[in-house]
Design a protein around this motif. Structure first.
Motif, mmCIF file in Angstrom:
data_model
loop_
_atom_site.group_PDB
_atom_site.id
_atom_site.type_symbol
_atom_site.label_atom_id
_atom_site.label_comp_id
_atom_site.label_asym_id
_atom_site.label_seq_id
_atom_site.Cartn_x
_atom_site.Cartn_y
_atom_site.Cartn_z
ATOM 1 N N LEU A 30 0.825 -1.211 0.000
ATOM 2 C CA LEU A 30 0.000 0.000 0.000
ATOM 3 C C LEU A 30 0.859 1.261 0.000
ATOM 4 O O LEU A 30 0.654 2.166 -0.819
ATOM 5 C CB LEU A 30 -0.926 -0.005 1.216
ATOM 6 C CG LEU A 30 -1.819 1.218 1.384
ATOM 7 C CD1 LEU A 30 -2.835 1.276 0.251
ATOM 8 C CD2 LEU A 30 -2.515 1.173 2.723
ATOM 9 N N VAL A 31 1.835 1.307 0.886
ATOM 10 C CA VAL A 31 2.685 2.497 0.955
ATOM 11 C C VAL A 31 3.562 2.593 -0.292
ATOM 12 O O VAL A 31 3.831 3.693 -0.785
ATOM 13 C CB VAL A 31 3.523 2.487 2.250
ATOM 14 C CG1 VAL A 31 4.490 3.646 2.296
ATOM 15 C CG2 VAL A 31 2.608 2.535 3.476
ATOM 16 N N ASP A 36 4.771 5.375 -5.445
ATOM 17 C CA ASP A 36 4.825 5.422 -6.911
ATOM 18 C C ASP A 36 3.825 6.416 -7.493
ATOM 19 O O ASP A 36 4.119 7.106 -8.466
ATOM 20 C CB ASP A 36 4.563 4.030 -7.497
ATOM 21 C CG ASP A 36 5.694 3.063 -7.211
ATOM 22 O OD1 ASP A 36 6.823 3.518 -6.924
ATOM 23 O OD2 ASP A 36 5.451 1.840 -7.265
ATOM 24 N N ALA A 37 2.636 6.478 -6.895
ATOM 25 C CA ALA A 37 1.584 7.328 -7.441
ATOM 26 C C ALA A 37 1.739 8.800 -7.062
ATOM 27 O O ALA A 37 1.395 9.672 -7.868
ATOM 28 C CB ALA A 37 0.215 6.820 -6.972
ATOM 29 N N PHE A 38 2.244 9.078 -5.857
ATOM 30 C CA PHE A 38 2.267 10.461 -5.394
ATOM 31 C C PHE A 38 3.666 10.989 -5.090
ATOM 32 O O PHE A 38 3.981 12.130 -5.424
ATOM 33 C CB PHE A 38 1.382 10.619 -4.145
ATOM 34 C CG PHE A 38 -0.060 10.385 -4.424
ATOM 35 C CD1 PHE A 38 -0.830 11.337 -5.077
ATOM 36 C CD2 PHE A 38 -0.674 9.200 -4.053
ATOM 37 C CE1 PHE A 38 -2.162 11.125 -5.343
ATOM 38 C CE2 PHE A 38 -2.008 8.973 -4.309
ATOM 39 C CZ PHE A 38 -2.758 9.934 -4.960
ATOM 40 N N GLY A 71 12.319 5.747 -1.807
ATOM 41 C CA GLY A 71 12.526 4.569 -0.951
ATOM 42 C C GLY A 71 12.605 4.932 0.517
ATOM 43 O O GLY A 71 12.041 4.239 1.370
ATOM 44 N N ILE A 72 13.307 6.033 0.809
ATOM 45 C CA ILE A 72 13.407 6.478 2.200
ATOM 46 C C ILE A 72 12.026 6.857 2.738
ATOM 47 O O ILE A 72 11.642 6.457 3.839
ATOM 48 C CB ILE A 72 14.377 7.672 2.315
ATOM 49 C CG1 ILE A 72 15.810 7.210 2.072
ATOM 50 C CG2 ILE A 72 14.257 8.352 3.676
ATOM 51 C CD1 ILE A 72 16.802 8.341 1.985
ATOM 52 N N LEU A 73 11.271 7.608 1.955
ATOM 53 C CA LEU A 73 9.931 8.017 2.396
ATOM 54 C C LEU A 73 8.995 6.823 2.554
ATOM 55 O O LEU A 73 8.230 6.745 3.517
ATOM 56 C CB LEU A 73 9.347 9.036 1.426
ATOM 57 C CG LEU A 73 10.017 10.407 1.428
ATOM 58 C CD1 LEU A 73 9.487 11.264 0.286
ATOM 59 C CD2 LEU A 73 9.810 11.092 2.757
ATOM 60 N N VAL A 74 9.059 5.876 1.625
ATOM 61 C CA VAL A 74 8.210 4.680 1.719
ATOM 62 C C VAL A 74 8.577 3.866 2.957
ATOM 63 O O VAL A 74 7.704 3.378 3.678
ATOM 64 C CB VAL A 74 8.306 3.834 0.426
ATOM 65 C CG1 VAL A 74 7.727 2.456 0.626
ATOM 66 C CG2 VAL A 74 7.596 4.540 -0.709
#
Length: 128
Positions: A30-31, A36-38, A71-74
């Motif tokens: 989900l994250v 990827d989308a935002f 990647g860090i934010l996810v």
């Protein structure tokens, strides 16, 4: 043998682990899709739009730092989501359903096992 296996399953550790793995995988997906989308488009927009787009080139080699930032934010968002969706509710349920005497007994049992292991190691050391 079956009784021991049943007690092992009913302790909750196996069930908690299975739920955590499934929920962690679902939360990661989900994250990741949110990233990827935002987040990727936002990073691209903030770092130069379509021309630069979260990357730089050195000697013809592209370095997409936007992917790393994503990647860090996810990872951070996944950690936060798992904590608030899985860990906090499980701690609240444990507090509600496990009395303090049961919890103290579980801790005491773990301590007894550790002390027995230490005793056995000291005996082995003294015998050799």
């Amino acid at each position: 043998m079956i009784k021991g296996f049943k007690e092992f399953l009913m302790r909750g550790n196996v069930v908690e682990l299975a739920v955590a793995v499934v929920m962690g995988a679902a939360m990661t997906a989900l994250v990741g899709s949110f990233g990827d989308a935002f987040l990727n488009p936002l990073i691209t927009l903030v770092t130069g739009g379509a021309e630069v787009g979260g990357s730089f080139t050195v000697n013809g080699v592209e370095f997409p730092y936007g992917v790393f930032l994503n990647g860090i934010l996810v990872f951070f968002l996944t950690s936060v989501a798992v904590y608030f969706v899985i860990v906090m509710p499980m701690n609240k349920l444990r507090e509600r359903f496990m009395s303090s005497t049961e919890e103290a007994e579980v801790v005491r049992e773990e301590q007894v096992v550790l002390l027995e292991e230490i005793r056995d190691l000291l005996r082995q050391r003294n015998q050799s």
